[in-house]
Design a protein around this motif. Structure first.
Motif, short mmCIF file in Angstrom:
data_model
loop_
_atom_site.label_atom_id
_atom_site.label_comp_id
_atom_site.label_asym_id
_atom_site.label_seq_id
_atom_site.Cartn_x
_atom_site.Cartn_y
_atom_site.Cartn_z
N ALA A 168 0.83 -1.21 0.00
CA ALA A 168 0.00 0.00 0.00
C ALA A 168 0.86 1.26 0.00
O ALA A 168 0.57 2.22 -0.71
CB ALA A 168 -0.94 0.00 1.20
N CYS A 208 -10.62 5.99 4.87
CA CYS A 208 -10.37 4.55 4.95
C CYS A 208 -11.43 3.83 5.78
O CYS A 208 -11.61 2.62 5.63
CB CYS A 208 -8.97 4.26 5.47
SG CYS A 208 -8.68 4.72 7.18
N TYR A 260 -14.47 2.26 3.61
CA TYR A 260 -14.31 1.10 2.72
C TYR A 260 -15.35 0.03 3.00
O TYR A 260 -15.94 -0.54 2.09
CB TYR A 260 -12.89 0.55 2.89
CG TYR A 260 -12.64 -0.76 2.16
CD1 TYR A 260 -12.70 -0.81 0.78
CD2 TYR A 260 -12.36 -1.92 2.87
CE1 TYR A 260 -12.48 -2.01 0.11
CE2 TYR A 260 -12.13 -3.11 2.22
CZ TYR A 260 -12.20 -3.15 0.84
OH TYR A 260 -11.98 -4.33 0.18
N GLN A 288 -6.92 0.33 -0.91
CA GLN A 288 -7.40 -0.40 0.26
C GLN A 288 -8.10 -1.70 -0.14
O GLN A 288 -8.06 -2.69 0.60
CB GLN A 288 -8.37 0.48 1.06
CG GLN A 288 -8.73 -0.08 2.42
CD GLN A 288 -9.39 0.95 3.30
OE1 GLN A 288 -9.31 2.14 3.04
NE2 GLN A 288 -10.05 0.50 4.35
N LEU A 326 -5.95 -4.94 0.00
CA LEU A 326 -5.33 -5.38 1.25
C LEU A 326 -5.99 -6.65 1.79
O LEU A 326 -7.21 -6.82 1.71
CB LEU A 326 -5.44 -4.26 2.30
CG LEU A 326 -4.77 -2.93 1.96
CD1 LEU A 326 -5.00 -1.93 3.06
CD2 LEU A 326 -3.28 -3.14 1.73
N GLU A 370 -8.77 -3.86 7.18
CA GLU A 370 -8.15 -3.06 6.12
C GLU A 370 -7.95 -1.60 6.53
O GLU A 370 -6.96 -0.99 6.13
CB GLU A 370 -9.01 -3.12 4.85
CG GLU A 370 -9.13 -4.49 4.23
CD GLU A 370 -10.32 -5.27 4.77
OE1 GLU A 370 -10.64 -6.33 4.21
OE2 GLU A 370 -10.92 -4.81 5.77
N ASN A 371 -8.88 -1.05 7.30
CA ASN A 371 -8.72 0.36 7.66
C ASN A 371 -7.55 0.58 8.62
O ASN A 371 -6.91 1.63 8.59
CB ASN A 371 -10.01 0.92 8.25
CG ASN A 371 -10.41 0.25 9.54
OD1 ASN A 371 -10.07 -0.91 9.78
ND2 ASN A 371 -11.14 0.96 10.38
N MET A 378 -4.53 0.46 6.38
CA MET A 378 -4.48 1.65 5.53
C MET A 378 -4.05 2.88 6.30
O MET A 378 -3.36 3.75 5.74
CB MET A 378 -5.86 1.88 4.90
CG MET A 378 -5.81 2.74 3.65
SD MET A 378 -4.85 1.92 2.35
CE MET A 378 -4.59 3.28 1.22
N SER A 389 -0.91 5.00 5.14
CA SER A 389 -1.08 6.43 4.84
C SER A 389 -0.09 7.27 5.62
O SER A 389 0.51 8.21 5.08
CB SER A 389 -2.52 6.86 5.16
OG SER A 389 -3.45 6.15 4.39
#
Length: 412
Positions: free
Chosen positions: A26, A73, A76, A205, A208, A214-215, A218, A222
Motif C-alpha cells: 500500500a 479509509c 471502505y 485499500q 489489502l 483493512e482500515n 491503511m 497512509s
C-alpha cells in the motif's frame, strides 16, 4: 465467530477475489501514485510563500491529507468500518454506498473532471520536459548565450553548492501586494495538486488482506507514505528555492542546462512517467463513460457493436466505433486545451483548487459523519464542519488566484 471474508464478492467465474496486499504494498502504491508532476512546481511555490510559510504550507497540506485519509479509509466497509459485510471497490462506490443520490452524481462529476484535468496537466508537463531537453542540448552545443527558445533534487543541491549561498527570503519573492496575493494563491494550489491521494485510496485499500482490518492497515500505510512523500517534497522544494531564490522556475527541471546529459535523462524520465500516468488516470474515465453509454443505449450498434478489422501484415482486431471516436476526442481535447493554456503552475493551481476541497475534504467528511451517525452541533460535528469550511476557503482562494494567473498569462 463468523468469518468476515465469506462476504467477499465473487467474480463471474465464481472464484473469490484474493486480496494479498500488505502495509508495504500500500505504501508503494500511495507513494508512486502521489508523487507526480506536482513535485516539479514545489520550489516555485516556496518562492511565492517564503522560507517560513512555504514549508509550513507543505506540512499543513500533508496533515490535512492524512486526516482525510483516516476518515476515508473507514468508508471502505459498511456499516461497520472494520467488519462490515459491504465493501467499496472505488471512491465513487464508497460515496454511492454511504451518501447516494445527488452526492453520487456530484462526486462522479468531480472525479471525472479531475481525471480530465490530470490529462491536461500531464500534456503540459510532458511538452515542457521535451522542450527542456531541446534547450539543454542547444545550450550545450552553442553556449548559454545562444537563442535556444522552442515553440531534480540532486541538481538543485549541486546548484546551491556552486552558488556558495542559500538564496531566498523569509517573505518570498518581492513584488506588489496585489501580485503577491495571487501568486501565494497559485502556490497553495500547486501544493494542493501535489497530494492527489483521496481518489486512489479506496482502490488501494481494496487490495489489502485481512486480518488485521483493512482500515487499520491503511492508516499505517497512509502515515508512512505521507511522511516519506512530505520529506521528499520538502527536500525538492527547499533545495530548488535555495538554488534559485526569486528566479526559481515554475518547473524545477527548467532551471538547469548542465550537465546536459543528466538534465536530458531527468526530463526523459518525467516524460516516460507521465505517458504511463496519462493512461492510468484516463482509463477509469473511459471505462465509466463507455459503461454508462452502453447502459443507456443497449441497442445502439455505434455504442456496443465490435467490428473486425483486418489490415495487411497484421492480425485481425476488433474496433468499437464509440471507443475510437470518444477516446480520440478525449486525447484531442486535452491536447488542444494544453496547447491553448501552456501555463504549468497556473494549470496545476486550478486543478489543485478544483479537486482539493470536494474530493479530499467534503465527501470524506460527509461519509464519515453519515457512517458514524454524528448528530448536529455535537463537538465532533463542529470540529469536522470547521475543518471542512477552512479547507473550502483555502481551496477557493487557490482556485481564484490560479484562474487569475491563467487570464493574466494569456492576456500578456
Amino acid at each position: 465467530m463468523e468469518n468476515k471474508e465469506e462476504s467477499t464478492p465473487l467474480l463471474q467465474n465464481q472464484f473469490p477475489i484474493k486480496r494479498t496486499g500488505t502495509v508495504w504494498t500500500a505504501v508503494a502504491h500511495i507513494v508512486t501514485g502521489v508523487i507526480g508532476s506536482g513535485v516539479l512546481s514545489l520550489a516555485w511555490s516556496l518562492a511565492q510563500l517564503g522560507w517560513v510559510a512555504g514549508p509550513f504550507a507543505i506540512i499543513l497540506f500533508a496533515i490535512i491529507t492524512l486526516v482525510s485519509a483516516y476518515l476515508l479509509c473507514n468508508s471502505y466497509r459498511s456499516p461497520d468500518p472494520e467488519y462490515g459485510p459491504r465493501r467499496s471497490s472505488s471512491y465513487l462506490d464508497a460515496v454511492n454506498l454511504h451518501l447516494g443520490g445527488n452526492h453520487g452524481w456530484l462526486s462522479g462529476f468531480c472525479v471525472h473532471l479531475s481525471f480530465f484535468g490530470f490529462g491536461i496537466a500531464y500534456n503540459v508537463t510532458t511538452a515542457i520536459s521535451i522542450r527542456a531537453i531541446l534547450k539543454a542540448n542547444c545550450y550545450h552545443k552553442n553556449g548559454h548565450e545562444a537563442d535556444c527558445e522552442f515553440g531534480g533534487m540532486g541538481l538543485a543541491i549541486a546548484q546551491v553548492v556552486g552558488n556558495g549561498i542559500i538564496k531566498g527570503s523569509i517573505e518570498g519573492i518581492s513584488t506588489t501586494t496585489y501580485e503577491k496575493v495571487w501568486l501565494v494563491a497559485q502556490g497553495l494550489g500547486d501544493i494542493a495538486f501535489s497530494y492527489p491521494f483521496a481518489v486512489i485510496l479506496i482502490e488501494i485499500q481494496d487490495t489489502l488482506k485481512s486480518p488485521p482490518p483493512e482500515n487499520v492497515t491503511m492508516r499505517k500505510a497512509s502515515t508512512i507514505s505521507l511522511f516519506v512523500t512530505t520529506f521528499f517534497y520538502l527536500c525538492c522544494g527547499c533545495s530548488g528555492y535555495a538554488a534559485f531564490g526569486d528566479n526559481t522556475p515554475g518547473n524545477l527541471l527548467n532551471g538547469f542546462y548542465e550537465p546536459y546529459w543528466l538534465v536530458d535523462f531527468a526530463n526523459a524520465c518525467i516524460v516516460f512517467h507521465l505517458v504511463g500516468a496519462y493512461q492510468v488516470y484516463s482509463q477509469p474515465l473511459f471505462a465509466n463513460v463507455e459503461s454508462w453509454l452502453s447502459f443507456r443505449f443497449p441497442e445502439s450498434q455505434f455504442v456496443n457493436h465490435i467490428y473486425t478489422l483486418k489490415l495487411p501484415l497484421l492480425p485481425a482486431f476488433g474496433v468499437n466505433l464509440l471507443r475510437l471516436c470518444f477516446r480520440s476526442a478525449y486525447v484531442a481535447s486535452t491536447t488542444i486545451i494544453a496547447v491553448t493554456f501552456p501555463y504549468f503552475n497556473q494549470v496545476l493551481g486550478v486543478l489543485g483548487g478544483v479537486i482539493f476541497w470536494p474530493l479530499t475534504i467534503y465527501f470524506p467528511v460527509k461519509m464519515y459523519m453519515s457512517q458514524c451517525d454524528i448528530e448536529a452541533w455535537t463537538t465532533k460535528w463542529i470540529l469536522l464542519q470547521t475543518f471542512s469550511a477552512f479547507c473550502f476557503v483555502v481551496g477557493l482562494f487557490a482556485l481564484v488566484g490560479s484562474i487569475e494567473g491563467i487570464i493574466t498569462a494569456r492576456l500578456s
